[in-house]
Scaffold this active site. Structure first.
Site, short mmCIF file in Angstrom:
data_model
loop_
_atom_site.label_atom_id
_atom_site.label_comp_id
_atom_site.label_asym_id
_atom_site.label_seq_id
_atom_site.Cartn_x
_atom_site.Cartn_y
_atom_site.Cartn_z
N ARG A 1 0.84 -1.19 0.00
CA ARG A 1 0.00 0.00 0.00
C ARG A 1 0.88 1.24 0.00
NH1 ARG A 1 -5.05 1.36 1.11
NH2 ARG A 1 -5.64 -0.70 1.79
N SER B 1 -12.23 4.79 16.64
CA SER B 1 -12.67 3.48 17.10
C SER B 1 -11.67 2.89 18.10
CB SER B 1 -12.84 2.53 15.91
OG SER B 1 -13.12 1.21 16.34
N GLY C 1 -10.05 0.31 21.83
CA GLY C 1 -8.72 -0.27 21.84
C GLY C 1 -8.43 -0.96 20.52
N GLY D 1 -0.77 -4.63 9.35
CA GLY D 1 -1.46 -3.80 10.34
C GLY D 1 -1.01 -2.35 10.35
N GLU D 2 -0.54 -1.84 9.20
CA GLU D 2 -0.02 -0.47 9.19
C GLU D 2 -1.11 0.57 9.47
OE1 GLU D 2 2.84 2.51 6.55
OE2 GLU D 2 2.82 0.36 6.17
N GLU E 1 -0.66 -11.13 3.35
CA GLU E 1 -1.62 -10.67 4.36
C GLU E 1 -2.32 -9.41 3.91
OE1 GLU E 1 -0.81 -10.85 8.48
OE2 GLU E 1 0.70 -12.40 8.28
N ARG F 1 -6.32 -9.06 3.42
CA ARG F 1 -6.99 -8.39 4.52
C ARG F 1 -7.13 -6.87 4.38
NH1 ARG F 1 -3.59 -10.83 9.44
NH2 ARG F 1 -5.04 -9.62 10.68
#
Length: 301
Positions: free
Chosen positions: A56, A70, A75, A95-96, A129, A133
């Site tokens: 990305r 959120s 959390g 998970g960036e 991933e 995702r």
């Protein structure tokens, strides 16, 4: 509630373990590695660097702010994944968006899964991933597929097994990379869908692709309309109004056409062939208009 407290306590305990230089775990064979790999650990954001293999290239600011809001309320529900680089240094695998959103609201730590992997494994994990995702655009997905094939030497069949996608699906994404770079940018910016891109792939001539692309933008053509337009052109339908590439105007001529039109007060038309020769057409509305234009041209002598 007790279960959640136990998990948090475990995370803090592992964090303390990682802070001890005597327990610096670098491989799966090291002491206490089994306590680390596969467990959730609270890591300081300052000890994590972004992954250079991240496919990305842009992150929507509004979407990040929504995610940050959120996280502030609930959390980080899904831990990020990192790989260990050296003592107290980690690199993102996936998970960036969660990482960036956590930084946005000033969090100091984030829950993370730790993996021990070399650069090639990290590249593969990051690409696979993210493909599965993240909401990557079609071109980013295609580039990720291509990178997996090039840098990890995978065939389309092997790639299909790794990412859980049909080979035909992967092939369709990869074909998008044959589109003109301008059209690829249009897809990345959201002006075209993958359906539009797949229709345009069937046009071999790059200039003709661009002509149709402009039509799609000007008239907000649907995928079905685009497919019909491409089909008509391929069948040589005389009703097709897209400019033929043999008479299209190169970008270098466009400024001159505009200046001609403004000076003469008439919409000048220029047609240029592939060989570089062409024709200049100046319309007029009446005999008086013709004389006006003639005087303007003669005044330049």
């Amino acid at each position: 509630m007790a279960k959640a407290t136990k998990k948090q306590a475990l995370g803090r305990g592992l964090s303390a373990l990682l802070k001890d230089p005597q327990n610096d775990i670098q491989s799966a064979e090291d002491k206490n590695a089994d306590k680390l790999v596969g467990h959730i650990v609270e890591l300081e954001l300052s000890s994590i660097e972004v992954n250079p293999f991240q496919p990305r290239t842009s992150f929507n600011e509004e979407s990040l702010r929504e995610l940050a809001s959120s996280i502030k309320e609930l959390g980080v529900i899904q831990p990020i994944t990192v790989r260990k680089l050296e003592f107290d240094k980690y690199q993102l695998v996936s998970g960036e968006r969660r990482y960036r959103a956590s930084k946005l609201i000033g969090l100091e730590t984030v829950p993370a899964y730790i993996r021990i992997a070399n650069d090639q494994e990290s590249l593969e994990m990051a690409l696979v991933e993210n493909i599965q995702r993240q909401d990557l655009d079609p071109i980013e997905i295609a580039l990720s597929y291509q990178r997996l094939m090039d840098e990890i030497s995978l065939t389309q069949e092997q790639l299909s097994d790794r990412v859980g996608k049909n080979r035909s699906t992967i092939a369709n994404y990869l074909r998008l990379l044959k589109l003109d770079p301008i059209i690829q940018t249009g897809m990345r910016d959201g002006f075209l869908s993958m359906g539009h891109g797949r229709a345009l792939i069937n046009v071999d001539d790059p200039q003709l692709q661009l002509n149709i692309y402009e039509k799609i933008l000007q008239k907000s053509l649907s995928v079905r309309d685009t497919e019909k337009l491409v089909r008509e052109m391929q069948e040589g339908n005389s009703k097709t109004k897209v400019t033929s590439p043999s008479s299209s105007v190169p970008p270098t001529f466009k400024k001159g056409i505009k200046e001609f039109s403004e000076y003469l007060g008439a919409k000048v038309d220029v047609k240029v062939t592939k060989k570089g020769n062409g024709k200049l057409t100046i319309p007029f509305k009446s005999e008086e208009d013709f004389e006006r234009i003639k005087k303007l041209i003669q005044s330049e002598d």
